[in-house]
Design an enzyme around this catalytic site. Structure first.
Site, PDB file in Angstrom:
ATOM      1  N   GLU A 187       0.829  -1.213   0.000  1.00  0.00           N
ATOM      2  CA  GLU A 187       0.000   0.000   0.000  1.00  0.00           C
ATOM      3  C   GLU A 187       0.866   1.267   0.000  1.00  0.00           C
ATOM      4  O   GLU A 187       0.571   2.243  -0.690  1.00  0.00           O
ATOM      5  CB  GLU A 187      -0.918   0.012   1.231  1.00  0.00           C
ATOM      6  CG  GLU A 187      -1.866  -1.161   1.330  1.00  0.00           C
ATOM      7  CD  GLU A 187      -1.293  -2.338   2.132  1.00  0.00           C
ATOM      8  OE1 GLU A 187      -0.098  -2.671   1.948  1.00  0.00           O
ATOM      9  OE2 GLU A 187      -2.043  -2.924   2.930  1.00  0.00           O
ATOM     10  N   CYS A 217      -1.676  -2.657   7.383  1.00  0.00           N
ATOM     11  CA  CYS A 217      -1.033  -2.519   8.701  1.00  0.00           C
ATOM     12  C   CYS A 217      -1.187  -1.078   9.188  1.00  0.00           C
ATOM     13  O   CYS A 217      -1.589  -0.177   8.443  1.00  0.00           O
ATOM     14  CB  CYS A 217       0.444  -2.899   8.605  1.00  0.00           C
ATOM     15  SG  CYS A 217       1.481  -1.638   7.865  1.00  0.00           S
ATOM     16  N   CYS A 220       0.610   1.641   7.088  1.00  0.00           N
ATOM     17  CA  CYS A 220      -0.060   1.959   5.826  1.00  0.00           C
ATOM     18  C   CYS A 220      -1.346   2.745   6.073  1.00  0.00           C
ATOM     19  O   CYS A 220      -1.680   3.664   5.324  1.00  0.00           O
ATOM     20  CB  CYS A 220      -0.356   0.679   5.049  1.00  0.00           C
ATOM     21  SG  CYS A 220       1.147  -0.082   4.404  1.00  0.00           S
TER      22      CYS A 220
HETATM   23  N1  THU Z   1       2.426  -6.364   4.279  1.00  0.00           N
HETATM   24  C1  THU Z   1       1.901  -5.611   3.270  1.00  0.00           C
HETATM   25  O1  THU Z   1       2.546  -5.421   2.230  1.00  0.00           O
HETATM   26  N2  THU Z   1       0.676  -5.077   3.413  1.00  0.00           N
HETATM   27  C2  THU Z   1      -0.155  -5.331   4.455  1.00  0.00           C
HETATM   28  O2  THU Z   1      -1.264  -4.830   4.467  1.00  0.00           O
HETATM   29  C3  THU Z   1       0.290  -6.223   5.535  1.00  0.00           C
HETATM   30  C4  THU Z   1       1.737  -6.592   5.526  1.00  0.00           C
HETATM   31  C5  THU Z   1       3.747  -6.999   4.079  1.00  0.00           C
HETATM   32  C6  THU Z   1       4.885  -6.448   4.879  1.00  0.00           C
HETATM   33  C7  THU Z   1       5.829  -7.629   4.914  1.00  0.00           C
HETATM   34  O3  THU Z   1       6.563  -7.676   3.703  1.00  0.00           O
HETATM   35  C8  THU Z   1       4.916  -8.837   4.932  1.00  0.00           C
HETATM   36  O4  THU Z   1       3.663  -8.369   4.405  1.00  0.00           O
HETATM   37  C9  THU Z   1       4.707  -9.404   6.322  1.00  0.00           C
HETATM   38  O5  THU Z   1       4.269  -8.435   7.197  1.00  0.00           O
END
Ligand code: THU
Length: 265
Positions: A187, A217, A220
């Site tokens: 994101e 998360c 984001c």
């Molecule tokens: N991650 C995302 O790219 N977006 C989310 O909404 C949740 C988490 C990624 C970060 C990391 O590379 C992996 O997922 C584990 O947290």
């Protein structure tokens, strides 16, 4: 070292400086741009994106690296900033180049030992193809994009597609590094790409391929709420119908940083 022609370096530096115009720097007013050069001469800009939380800053080189990764490109041969790189930036560049690099005398450009290609066009990050007919099609697209995620540590690919107000569709993926503090989620990757290219978010399709309950998360949510609090977000729920939300709903009572823009005395 096999130093590239000054004219090439000047061109690269000029592109990095031009990118800075799109930096989001309401707290320092110090715009910064960077660029990565890919093996075929395509260059990828990145800009400094400040957050009201300060610590969620997206540095320009990281923005460029995540934009390139989401576009399916990891063939970086040079990294350029219009000033000497910090130790932290040099580390990121070493990882991006996937090996050793040389610095020019003033530290502003780095490259592999291979000869640099002639500088070509700016990377076009837009996904080709017709706009998705419905949410299901948008999420299918996001799942395809997720295949480009760089996830050596988590094996947890996340993909998103951001529709922008001018009708473009931008890809976003998570990009991992040995230094977890510099990992960008899908994101934030796509938000930084949109800012770098001057595009305005309209709708976001998001999938956490391996988790049907996946959701942005906290970091984001913060970045998204600062830039697009009402953005419609379509979240993949696997076989179940997608869930609809907005950054404002995901992070009620967010820190806005409004009081921060007052210049210090
Ligand atoms: N991650 C995302 O790219 N977006 C989310 O909404 C949740 C988490 C990624 C970060 C990391 O590379 C992996 O997922 C584990 O947290």
């Amino acid at each position: 070292m096999n130093r590239p022609a000054d004219a090439v370096l000047r061109t690269l530096r000029a592109h990095a400086e031009a990118a800075a115009a799109r930096a989001h720097v309401p707290y320092t007013q110090t715009p910064e741009g960077a660029l990565l050069l890919l093996s075929d001469g395509t260059y990828v800009p990145g800009v400094r994106v400040e957050s009201a939380t300060f610590s969620l800053l997206i540095p320009p080189l990281l923005g460029a690296l995540t934009t390139a990764t989401a576009a399916g490109r990891r063939d970086v041969v040079a990294a350029v900033m219009p000033r000497p790189l910090t130790a932290d930036e040099a580390l990121l560049v070493r990882q991006a180049l996937d090996g050793p690099f040389d610095a020019t005398a003033d530290g502003t450009a780095l490259r592999t030992t291979a000869a640099l290609p002639p500088v070509g066009e700016r990377l076009d990050p837009r996904l080709p193809g017709a706009p998705p007919a419905d949410d299901a099609a948008g999420l299918r697209w996001a799942r395809e994009v997720a295949e480009r995620a760089h996830v050596p540590d988590s094996n947890f690919p996340v993909g998103c597609v951001l529709e922008t107000t001018d009708g473009a569709f931008l890809p976003g993926v998570n990009v991992e590094h040995p230094d977890w503090a510099r990992i960008l989620c899908a994101e934030r990757t796509v938000l930084s790409t949109a800012l770098t290219y001057g595009l305005t978010p309209k709708r976001l399709y998001l999938t956490c391929l391996r988790d049907d309950n996946g959701s942005p998360c906290g970091a984001c949510r913060q970045l998204l709420v600062e830039h697009a609090p009402g953005l419609p977000v379509v979240m993949d729920r696997g076989a179940a119908p997608p869930e609809h939300t907005t950054p404002g709903q995901l992070l009620p009572g967010a820190f806005s940083g409004d009081a921060l823009t007052t210049p210090l005395a």
